[in-house]
Motif scaffolding. Structure first.
Motif, PDB file in Angstrom:
ATOM      1  N   THR A  67       0.968  -1.282  -0.034  1.00 61.24           N
ATOM      2  CA  THR A  67      -0.024  -0.128   0.061  1.00 61.24           C
ATOM      3  C   THR A  67       0.881   1.174  -0.016  1.00 61.24           C
ATOM      4  OG1 THR A  67      -0.267   0.191   2.321  1.00 61.24           O
ATOM      5  CG2 THR A  67      -1.719  -1.184   1.298  1.00 61.24           C
ATOM      6  N   ARG A  68       0.249   2.473  -0.175  1.00 60.12           N
ATOM      7  CA  ARG A  68       0.941   3.487  -0.008  1.00 60.12           C
ATOM      8  C   ARG A  68       1.849   4.022   1.125  1.00 60.12           C
ATOM      9  NH1 ARG A  68      -3.693   7.056  -2.547  1.00 60.12           N
ATOM     10  NH2 ARG A  68      -3.424   6.238  -4.664  1.00 60.12           N
ATOM     11  N   ASP A  69       1.089   3.418   2.372  1.00 59.33           N
ATOM     12  CA  ASP A  69       1.755   3.549   3.467  1.00 59.33           C
ATOM     13  C   ASP A  69       2.932   2.532   4.064  1.00 59.33           C
ATOM     14  OD1 ASP A  69      -0.182   5.359   4.261  1.00 59.33           O
ATOM     15  OD2 ASP A  69      -1.642   3.808   4.867  1.00 59.33           O
TER      16      ASP A  69
END
Length: 140
Positions: A67-69
């Motif tokens: 994910t982006r995180d």
């Protein structure tokens, strides 16, 4: 308990978050009733167990699974039981981290030598002569 990855690197199970979801595909009524697919989440961006070099490489190799995180999500639904799917998800995460830890051999780009270029040209000439010999007209 720690999951061994390399001789000098292991991952504590407390850093993994496993949840179970309904699986699709074959399995009959069982697949409709029981959440057997395992979804593993590993926060690679904030993991204190991973060295910085491996962390950046594993997120790069994870591609759309990250994910982006910086959380890697692996869904395992190959087997009919929760336990086997959980083990499969962990094995796939370990394989991903091992691949990220592997350092590719440093390679210096070189150019072919004179003899290699000559061998290549000789081979091309030989193939051309074979093909030229095929196109001859034969009269009976």
């Amino acid at each position: 308990m720690a999951i061994p990855i390399l001789p000098a690197l292991s991952l504590p199970e407390s850093e993994l978050e496993v949840s179970y979801i309904l699986a699709s595909g074959p399995g009959g009524q069982n697949v409709n009733k029981v959440a057997t697919a395992a979804q593993l989440r590993f926060d690679a961006a904030r993991s204190p167990s991973l060295p910085e070099r491996i962390r950046t490489r594993v997120l790069e190799l994870a591609g759309t699974r990250a994910t982006r995180d910086g959380v890697i999500v692996i869904t395992a639904r190959r087997f009919r039981t929760q336990i086997r799917n959980r083990e499969d998800a962990i094995e796939r995460l370990v394989a991903l981290i091992r691949e990220a830890a592997h350092r590719p051999a440093f390679r210096v780009a070189t150019r072919p030598g004179r003899a290699a270029r000559q061998r290549r040209l000789d081979g091309k000439a030989h193939r051309a002569s074979i093909k030229r010999g095929r196109s001859g007209r034969f009269e009976d």
